[in-house]
Design a protein around this motif. Structure first.
Motif, PDB file in Angstrom:
ATOM      1  N   SER A 132       1.370   5.363   0.008  1.00 23.71           N
ATOM      2  CA  SER A 132       0.721   6.570   0.502  1.00 23.71           C
ATOM      3  C   SER A 132       1.412   7.779  -0.093  1.00 23.71           C
ATOM      4  CB  SER A 132       0.785   6.647   2.023  1.00 23.71           C
ATOM      5  OG  SER A 132       0.132   5.558   2.623  1.00 23.71           O
TER       6      SER A 132
ATOM      7  N   THR B 206      -4.283  12.854   1.973  1.00 22.83           N
ATOM      8  CA  THR B 206      -3.428  11.741   1.580  1.00 22.83           C
ATOM      9  C   THR B 206      -4.071  10.920   0.475  1.00 22.83           C
ATOM     10  OG1 THR B 206      -2.473  11.605   3.792  1.00 22.83           O
ATOM     11  CG2 THR B 206      -2.222   9.683   2.390  1.00 22.83           C
TER      12      THR B 206
ATOM     13  N   TYR C 236      -3.768   7.243  -1.732  1.00 28.77           N
ATOM     14  CA  TYR C 236      -3.302   5.873  -1.524  1.00 28.77           C
ATOM     15  C   TYR C 236      -3.345   5.084  -2.829  1.00 28.77           C
ATOM     16  CZ  TYR C 236      -4.315   7.035   3.347  1.00 28.77           C
ATOM     17  OH  TYR C 236      -4.357   7.644   4.572  1.00 28.77           O
TER      18      TYR C 236
ATOM     19  N   ARG D 124       0.852  -1.184   0.000  1.00 28.22           N
ATOM     20  CA  ARG D 124       0.000   0.000   0.000  1.00 28.22           C
ATOM     21  C   ARG D 124       0.885   1.230   0.000  1.00 28.22           C
ATOM     22  NH1 ARG D 124      -3.699   2.674   4.715  1.00 28.22           N
ATOM     23  NH2 ARG D 124      -5.452   3.392   3.440  1.00 28.22           N
TER      24      ARG D 124
END
Length: 122
Positions: free
Chosen positions: A21, A76, A78, A19
């Motif tokens: 960010s 943010t 992702y 993942r």
């Protein structure tokens, strides 16, 4: 002014997940944002893009495996990457403020992060 800072890259075996960010500050947290990737010697390739309402656009090569999302409270972006393949190995970049929202064309983006490396081994 604004800044984009990517994190979450690393090394993983094929079939694994990562993942990514992208923390955005100032004007860099745009209405429209995207993820790109680049292998040395090749053009930067659009992976996924998203607008402020959550509408998305994906490259054919990642559709069904990658998911782009954003958290407005944290500024943010992702990129959830599942079922990773060795051909996903690249430097991954976050970008924002394209001239065409949800575009996967690098030249249309105004803000760029420094990138985070993803390496997938077979």
């Amino acid at each position: 002014q604004g800044q984009l800072v990517e994190s979450g890259g690393g090394s993983v075996q094929a079939g694994g997940s990562l993942r990514l960010s992208c923390a955005a500050s100032g004007y860099a947290y745009g209405y429209c944002m995207g993820w790109f990737r680049q292998i040395p010697g090749q053009e930067r390739e659009g992976v996924a893009a998203i607008d402020s309402f959550g509408d998305t656009n994906y490259a054919h090569s990642v559709k069904g495996r990658f998911t782009i999302s954003r958290d407005h409270n944290k500024n943010t972006l992702y990129l959830q990457m599942n079922s990773l393949k060795p051909e996903d190995t690249a430097m991954y970049y976050c970008a924002s403020e394209p001239s065409v929202c949800r575009s996967l064309v690098q030249y249309e983006y105004n803000y760029w992060g420094q990138g985070t490396q993803v390496t997938v081994s077979s």
